[in-house]
Design an enzyme around this catalytic site. Structure first.
Site, PDB file in Angstrom:
ATOM      1  N   PRO A  77       0.874  -1.261   0.197  1.00 18.86           N
ATOM      2  CA  PRO A  77      -0.052  -0.040   0.033  1.00 18.86           C
ATOM      3  C   PRO A  77       0.912   1.301  -0.108  1.00 18.86           C
ATOM      4  O   PRO A  77       0.817   2.206   0.762  1.00 18.86           O
ATOM      5  CB  PRO A  77      -0.946  -0.024   1.282  1.00 18.86           C
ATOM      6  N   CYS A  78       1.462   1.453  -0.977  1.00 17.62           N
ATOM      7  CA  CYS A  78       2.232   2.591  -1.168  1.00 17.62           C
ATOM      8  C   CYS A  78       1.378   4.195  -1.316  1.00 17.62           C
ATOM      9  O   CYS A  78       1.702   5.006  -1.044  1.00 17.62           O
ATOM     10  CB  CYS A  78       3.211   2.851  -2.201  1.00 17.62           C
TER      11      CYS A  78
END
Length: 172
Positions: free
Chosen positions: A141-142
């Site tokens: 989850p950047c």
């Protein structure tokens, strides 16, 4: 995507972000038998493109595709996906591991993530570069990393997609 071995398999999956390209390798330990090497959005900066020798195998990604559908439907908050090992530098892997710890529905800033990793303020740019090279959009989850002022910055899949993912996660 030079790190993906010659026996790579791939598929595409429809999503609210557009058609996703999934690339992986057979794995005896992965749930479903495939370890994920890359998940790219259309026109993604630095995203994977199908290479000669890769084999399309939709069934190899059945478990991963089901998890993605559940995530986009709002019924899954965590992924149970094995990633291909050996991708990225030691520093990138350290940053990516930190991304994996960011809870669903939350955000952090580049500065706070750097602090969490014990990096100096001067290293925030290197941290941002490592985040930008994340080969596993959505599942790593950047998109949960934002600017210090709360602005959306630096998403290889495009800021509109980053906003869509953050909106999705805020609805549950």
């Amino acid at each position: 995507m030079s790190k993906v071995k010659a026996k790579a398999v791939y598929t595409t999956v429809d999503s609210p972000l557009g058609e996703l390209l999934l690339v992986g390798e057979e794995s005896a330990t992965a749930h479903g038998g495939t370890a994920l090497a890359s998940l790219s959005t259309p026109e993604q900066k630095g995203g994977a493109v199908v290479q000669d020798g890769w084999v399309r195998d939709d069934e190899a990604f059945a478990v991963i595709a089901a998890q993605l559908r559940a995530y986009f439907d709002g019924t899954r908050q965590h992924f149970d996906i094995e990633y291909v090992s050996g991708v990225g530098t030691d520093f990138q892997q350290r940053v990516w591991h930190a991304l994996d710890t960011l809870p669903y529905g939350t955000t952090t800033t580049y500065g706070k993530l750097a602090e969490q990793l014990g990096l100096s303020r001067a290293a925030v740019r290197a941290l941002g570069t490592a985040i930008g090279r994340n080969p596993l959009l959505v599942v790593r989850p950047c998109h949960r990393v934002i600017g210090a002022d709360g602005s959306l910055t630096g998403y290889a899949g495009g800021l509109e997609r980053k906003q869509r993912l953050l909106d999705l996660e805020s609805t549950i």
